[in-house]
Design a protein around this motif. Structure first.
Motif, PDB file in Angstrom:
ATOM      1  N   LYS A 120       5.140  12.462  16.214  1.00  0.00           N
ATOM      2  CA  LYS A 120       4.096  12.781  15.236  1.00  0.00           C
ATOM      3  C   LYS A 120       3.965  11.668  14.204  1.00  0.00           C
ATOM      4  O   LYS A 120       2.864  11.346  13.757  1.00  0.00           O
ATOM      5  CB  LYS A 120       4.418  14.113  14.553  1.00  0.00           C
ATOM      6  CG  LYS A 120       3.239  14.708  13.799  1.00  0.00           C
ATOM      7  CD  LYS A 120       3.540  16.122  13.402  1.00  0.00           C
ATOM      8  CE  LYS A 120       2.325  16.772  12.783  1.00  0.00           C
ATOM      9  NZ  LYS A 120       1.190  16.887  13.698  1.00  0.00           N
ATOM     10  N   ALA A 121       5.107  11.101  13.814  1.00  0.00           N
ATOM     11  CA  ALA A 121       5.062  10.000  12.855  1.00  0.00           C
ATOM     12  C   ALA A 121       4.311   8.816  13.448  1.00  0.00           C
ATOM     13  O   ALA A 121       3.463   8.193  12.788  1.00  0.00           O
ATOM     14  CB  ALA A 121       6.476   9.596  12.455  1.00  0.00           C
ATOM     15  N   GLN A 122       4.620   8.475  14.731  1.00  0.00           N
ATOM     16  CA  GLN A 122       3.951   7.338  15.368  1.00  0.00           C
ATOM     17  C   GLN A 122       2.449   7.563  15.446  1.00  0.00           C
ATOM     18  O   GLN A 122       1.654   6.679  15.101  1.00  0.00           O
ATOM     19  CB  GLN A 122       4.519   7.104  16.764  1.00  0.00           C
ATOM     20  CG  GLN A 122       3.866   5.930  17.488  1.00  0.00           C
ATOM     21  CD  GLN A 122       4.437   5.726  18.876  1.00  0.00           C
ATOM     22  OE1 GLN A 122       5.466   6.316  19.234  1.00  0.00           O
ATOM     23  NE2 GLN A 122       3.778   4.886  19.671  1.00  0.00           N
ATOM     24  N   SER A 123       2.027   8.736  15.883  1.00  0.00           N
ATOM     25  CA  SER A 123       0.585   9.003  16.002  1.00  0.00           C
ATOM     26  C   SER A 123      -0.098   8.972  14.630  1.00  0.00           C
ATOM     27  O   SER A 123      -1.242   8.505  14.509  1.00  0.00           O
ATOM     28  CB  SER A 123       0.354  10.344  16.681  1.00  0.00           C
ATOM     29  OG  SER A 123       0.862  11.408  15.888  1.00  0.00           O
ATOM     30  N   SER A 124       0.591   9.435  13.593  1.00  0.00           N
ATOM     31  CA  SER A 124      -0.003   9.429  12.238  1.00  0.00           C
ATOM     32  C   SER A 124      -0.185   8.007  11.734  1.00  0.00           C
ATOM     33  O   SER A 124      -1.245   7.658  11.188  1.00  0.00           O
ATOM     34  CB  SER A 124       0.873  10.222  11.280  1.00  0.00           C
ATOM     35  OG  SER A 124       0.956  11.580  11.670  1.00  0.00           O
ATOM     36  N   PHE A 125       0.842   7.153  11.913  1.00  0.00           N
ATOM     37  CA  PHE A 125       0.721   5.764  11.466  1.00  0.00           C
ATOM     38  C   PHE A 125      -0.359   5.023  12.254  1.00  0.00           C
ATOM     39  O   PHE A 125      -1.111   4.217  11.691  1.00  0.00           O
ATOM     40  CB  PHE A 125       2.058   5.043  11.622  1.00  0.00           C
ATOM     41  CG  PHE A 125       3.090   5.466  10.609  1.00  0.00           C
ATOM     42  CD1 PHE A 125       2.773   5.545   9.263  1.00  0.00           C
ATOM     43  CD2 PHE A 125       4.388   5.781  11.003  1.00  0.00           C
ATOM     44  CE1 PHE A 125       3.725   5.929   8.322  1.00  0.00           C
ATOM     45  CE2 PHE A 125       5.334   6.162  10.075  1.00  0.00           C
ATOM     46  CZ  PHE A 125       5.007   6.250   8.734  1.00  0.00           C
ATOM     47  N   GLU A 126      -0.444   5.291  13.535  1.00  0.00           N
ATOM     48  CA  GLU A 126      -1.460   4.613  14.351  1.00  0.00           C
ATOM     49  C   GLU A 126      -2.864   5.040  13.936  1.00  0.00           C
ATOM     50  O   GLU A 126      -3.800   4.230  13.915  1.00  0.00           O
ATOM     51  CB  GLU A 126      -1.214   4.915  15.828  1.00  0.00           C
ATOM     52  CG  GLU A 126       0.020   4.193  16.377  1.00  0.00           C
ATOM     53  CD  GLU A 126       0.353   4.619  17.806  1.00  0.00           C
ATOM     54  OE1 GLU A 126      -0.256   5.611  18.289  1.00  0.00           O
ATOM     55  OE2 GLU A 126       1.210   3.963  18.434  1.00  0.00           O
ATOM     56  N   ARG A 127      -3.042   6.304  13.588  1.00  0.00           N
ATOM     57  CA  ARG A 127      -4.349   6.749  13.095  1.00  0.00           C
ATOM     58  C   ARG A 127      -4.644   6.167  11.711  1.00  0.00           C
ATOM     59  O   ARG A 127      -5.808   5.880  11.392  1.00  0.00           O
ATOM     60  CB  ARG A 127      -4.405   8.275  13.058  1.00  0.00           C
ATOM     61  CG  ARG A 127      -4.441   8.886  14.447  1.00  0.00           C
ATOM     62  CD  ARG A 127      -4.826  10.343  14.387  1.00  0.00           C
ATOM     63  NE  ARG A 127      -4.877  10.925  15.719  1.00  0.00           N
ATOM     64  CZ  ARG A 127      -5.292  12.152  15.972  1.00  0.00           C
ATOM     65  NH1 ARG A 127      -5.693  12.939  14.967  1.00  0.00           N
ATOM     66  NH2 ARG A 127      -5.316  12.610  17.216  1.00  0.00           N
ATOM     67  N   ALA A 128      -3.606   6.013  10.913  1.00  0.00           N
ATOM     68  CA  ALA A 128      -3.807   5.355   9.607  1.00  0.00           C
ATOM     69  C   ALA A 128      -4.324   3.937   9.813  1.00  0.00           C
ATOM     70  O   ALA A 128      -5.232   3.481   9.102  1.00  0.00           O
ATOM     71  CB  ALA A 128      -2.505   5.349   8.814  1.00  0.00           C
ATOM     72  N   LEU A 129      -3.756   3.227  10.794  1.00  0.00           N
ATOM     73  CA  LEU A 129      -4.231   1.876  11.096  1.00  0.00           C
ATOM     74  C   LEU A 129      -5.653   1.902  11.642  1.00  0.00           C
ATOM     75  O   LEU A 129      -6.461   1.004  11.373  1.00  0.00           O
ATOM     76  CB  LEU A 129      -3.298   1.212  12.113  1.00  0.00           C
ATOM     77  CG  LEU A 129      -1.906   0.836  11.596  1.00  0.00           C
ATOM     78  CD1 LEU A 129      -1.011   0.415  12.756  1.00  0.00           C
ATOM     79  CD2 LEU A 129      -2.017  -0.285  10.573  1.00  0.00           C
ATOM     80  N   LYS A 130      -5.981   2.936  12.393  1.00  0.00           N
ATOM     81  CA  LYS A 130      -7.305   3.037  12.991  1.00  0.00           C
ATOM     82  C   LYS A 130      -8.378   3.249  11.923  1.00  0.00           C
ATOM     83  O   LYS A 130      -9.453   2.634  11.978  1.00  0.00           O
ATOM     84  CB  LYS A 130      -7.310   4.186  13.995  1.00  0.00           C
ATOM     85  CG  LYS A 130      -8.679   4.453  14.616  1.00  0.00           C
ATOM     86  CD  LYS A 130      -8.616   5.658  15.558  1.00  0.00           C
ATOM     87  CE  LYS A 130     -10.009   5.967  16.123  1.00  0.00           C
ATOM     88  NZ  LYS A 130      -9.993   7.148  17.017  1.00  0.00           N
ATOM     89  N   TYR A 131      -8.090   4.124  10.963  1.00  0.00           N
ATOM     90  CA  TYR A 131      -9.111   4.484   9.978  1.00  0.00           C
ATOM     91  C   TYR A 131      -9.064   3.629   8.709  1.00  0.00           C
ATOM     92  O   TYR A 131      -9.985   3.696   7.900  1.00  0.00           O
ATOM     93  CB  TYR A 131      -8.969   5.950   9.592  1.00  0.00           C
ATOM     94  CG  TYR A 131      -9.241   6.898  10.731  1.00  0.00           C
ATOM     95  CD1 TYR A 131     -10.457   6.868  11.408  1.00  0.00           C
ATOM     96  CD2 TYR A 131      -8.290   7.831  11.140  1.00  0.00           C
ATOM     97  CE1 TYR A 131     -10.717   7.738  12.460  1.00  0.00           C
ATOM     98  CE2 TYR A 131      -8.538   8.709  12.185  1.00  0.00           C
ATOM     99  CZ  TYR A 131      -9.750   8.655  12.849  1.00  0.00           C
ATOM    100  OH  TYR A 131     -10.000   9.517  13.891  1.00  0.00           O
ATOM    101  N   ALA A 132      -8.022   2.838   8.528  1.00  0.00           N
ATOM    102  CA  ALA A 132      -7.912   2.032   7.309  1.00  0.00           C
ATOM    103  C   ALA A 132      -8.925   0.899   7.340  1.00  0.00           C
ATOM    104  O   ALA A 132      -9.098   0.225   8.368  1.00  0.00           O
ATOM    105  CB  ALA A 132      -6.496   1.483   7.162  1.00  0.00           C
ATOM    106  N   ASP A 133      -9.587   0.671   6.220  1.00  0.00           N
ATOM    107  CA  ASP A 133     -10.553  -0.419   6.112  1.00  0.00           C
ATOM    108  C   ASP A 133      -9.819  -1.753   6.151  1.00  0.00           C
ATOM    109  O   ASP A 133      -8.826  -1.958   5.443  1.00  0.00           O
ATOM    110  CB  ASP A 133     -11.352  -0.282   4.808  1.00  0.00           C
ATOM    111  CG  ASP A 133     -12.485  -1.269   4.730  1.00  0.00           C
ATOM    112  OD1 ASP A 133     -12.238  -2.417   4.341  1.00  0.00           O
ATOM    113  OD2 ASP A 133     -13.623  -0.882   5.059  1.00  0.00           O
ATOM    114  N   ALA A 134     -10.340  -2.675   6.959  1.00  0.00           N
ATOM    115  CA  ALA A 134      -9.642  -3.939   7.168  1.00  0.00           C
ATOM    116  C   ALA A 134      -9.539  -4.773   5.894  1.00  0.00           C
ATOM    117  O   ALA A 134      -8.575  -5.527   5.712  1.00  0.00           O
ATOM    118  CB  ALA A 134     -10.346  -4.754   8.257  1.00  0.00           C
ATOM    119  N   ASP A 135     -10.513  -4.643   4.987  1.00  0.00           N
ATOM    120  CA  ASP A 135     -10.503  -5.446   3.765  1.00  0.00           C
ATOM    121  C   ASP A 135      -9.978  -4.667   2.566  1.00  0.00           C
ATOM    122  O   ASP A 135      -9.155  -5.164   1.802  1.00  0.00           O
ATOM    123  CB  ASP A 135     -11.919  -5.956   3.469  1.00  0.00           C
ATOM    124  CG  ASP A 135     -12.416  -6.906   4.556  1.00  0.00           C
ATOM    125  OD1 ASP A 135     -11.588  -7.688   5.061  1.00  0.00           O
ATOM    126  OD2 ASP A 135     -13.612  -6.849   4.885  1.00  0.00           O
TER     127      ASP A 135
END
Length: 396
Positions: free
Chosen positions: A343-358
């Motif tokens: 669950k931690a891995q999937s949460s961090f990966e989604r954080a990377l997915k939705y985080a604005d690059a700038d």
């Protein structure tokens, strides 16, 4: 109507006089031995009336001539007063227009009339202050000695002192005002600025609340001042649990729910081992103000091995904010603390997915580092190295 009435009386009097003189056959005889003067009564009355008008004219002319020096003096006084009033108006206009040198000069001309000399001195003091002429400003203020203008002098002096960043002098002047019973809103605004310069945050908070309650301060400015004061007062008590709790209870509900106040409060409570109180602070604030700082702070409010209720709460929030990268990162940290690796891995990966690059580059760096540490703990060195490399690239 009134004119017709007087015309009728005039004509009636003329007719009466004509009839009187026509039928009056009386004579007037004056004896002054050895002379004897005989006149008709009509002529005698006419001469008597003429003599009255001649004497009245002579006396009026003499009186007018005797009053001419006083009239000339009064005329000169009126001219001087009119010029002084015009100079005072011009001084005020120049002050508002930013022509401070001309405002000071015309204020000096306005003092030609003693009745407005001290009012002109107040204007001259403001003009000199705008030109940063402190000595001249104080000299102008020293001319205001009338007890009726004492309050105007003190308020003006306090405002000028706080504008010159002499906060202590401004507060001393305000203390003199308050000793006289003055409690104007404008004076409270000046005191607020002075206490803000001196960083007397307790007084800043009190005055901001008072002015906001009386609609004398813009709500946005009042909120900002209260936030600054609360941040400073919370920091002063960050090592004192009891002091921190007492101050937190003294805040209003709206103040406790402000993100800039709730976030440091939760941080200090968590640092003192009061995670439950920190968690309640964040949850209560997020009900009305969804703020990324509070969301990220929520992960620090968890006790090791007891984060399950917070994980459940974070999952509830995800139904309302399904693409919030900060919330996914917080959920990942909470799951990491409970060793819920998947669950931690999937949460961090989604954080990377939705985080604005700038805009959320720092969050992406933290997410990569969290994944790298998690993979190290689960003995997956290759993936850990990849995320370390990604975080280094983003940080650079």
């Amino acid at each position: 109507m009134r004119l017709l009435f007087w015309v009728a009386i005039l004509f009636g009097g003329a007719v009466g006089l004509a009839l009187f003189t026509q039928f009056n056959q009386s004579n007037l005889v004056l004896f002054y031995p050895p002379y004897r003067v005989e006149l008709s009564l009509n002529l005698a009355l006419a001469l008597l009336l003429l003599a009255f008008f001649v004497v009245w004219t002579i006396l009026g002319t003499a009186r007018h001539l005797s009053e001419m020096p006083a009239r000339a003096a009064a005329y000169r006084e009126r001219s001087r007063m009119n010029r002084a009033q015009a100079a005072l108006r011009e001084s005020i206009e120049n002050l508002f227009a930013g022509r401070f040198a001309r405002a000071e000069r015309t204020a000096r001309e306005a003092q030609a009339w003693p009745e407005q000399a001290q009012t002109a001195a107040l204007i001259g003091a403001r003009a000199a202050h705008r030109m940063q002429e402190t000595e001249r400003r104080d000299a102008w203020m020293a001319q205001v000695t009338d007890p009726e203008r004492e309050q105007a002098r003190l308020v003006s002096m306090a405002e000028l002192l706080v504008d010159a960043r002499d906060a202590e002098g401004a507060l001393e002047t305000i203390a003199q005002l308050q000793a006289q019973g003055a409690r104007q809103i404008h004076v409270q605004r000046i005191a607020l600025r002075a206490h803000q310069h001196l960083k007397n945050w307790t007084e800043v908070l009190r005055l901001a609340r008072s002015l906001e309650k009386r609609n004398a301060l813009h709500p946005v400015l009042a909120l900002r001042l209260k936030q600054l004061a609360c941040e400073a007062l919370l920091e002063e008590r960050r090592h004192d649990v009891q002091g921190l709790q007492d101050f937190w209870r003294s805040l209003s509900t709206d103040e406790r729910r402000a993100a800039r106040i709730a976030e440091p409060a939760a941080r200090y409570f968590a640092a003192l081992g009061r995670q439950d109180e920190a968690r309640k602070i964040v949850e209560d604030a997020l009900k009305v103000n969804w703020d990324s700082r509070l969301v990220l702070r929520y992960a620090e409010c968890a006790e090791p091995g007891r984060a399950l209720p917070q994980i459940q709460q974070a999952e509830k929030w995800l139904t309302q904010h399904p693409v919030d990268a900060d919330l996914y990162f917080t959920l990942g940290v909470l799951c990491l603390g409970e060793k819920l690796w998947g669950k931690a891995q999937s949460s961090f990966e989604r954080a990377l997915k939705y985080a604005d690059a700038d805009l959320q580059r720092r969050l992406r760096v933290r997410a990569h580092l969290a994944l790298a540490k998690m993979f190290e703990e689960t003995e997956r060195p290759e993936e850990a190295q990849r995320h370390y490399r990604e975080s280094a690239i983003l940080a650079a």
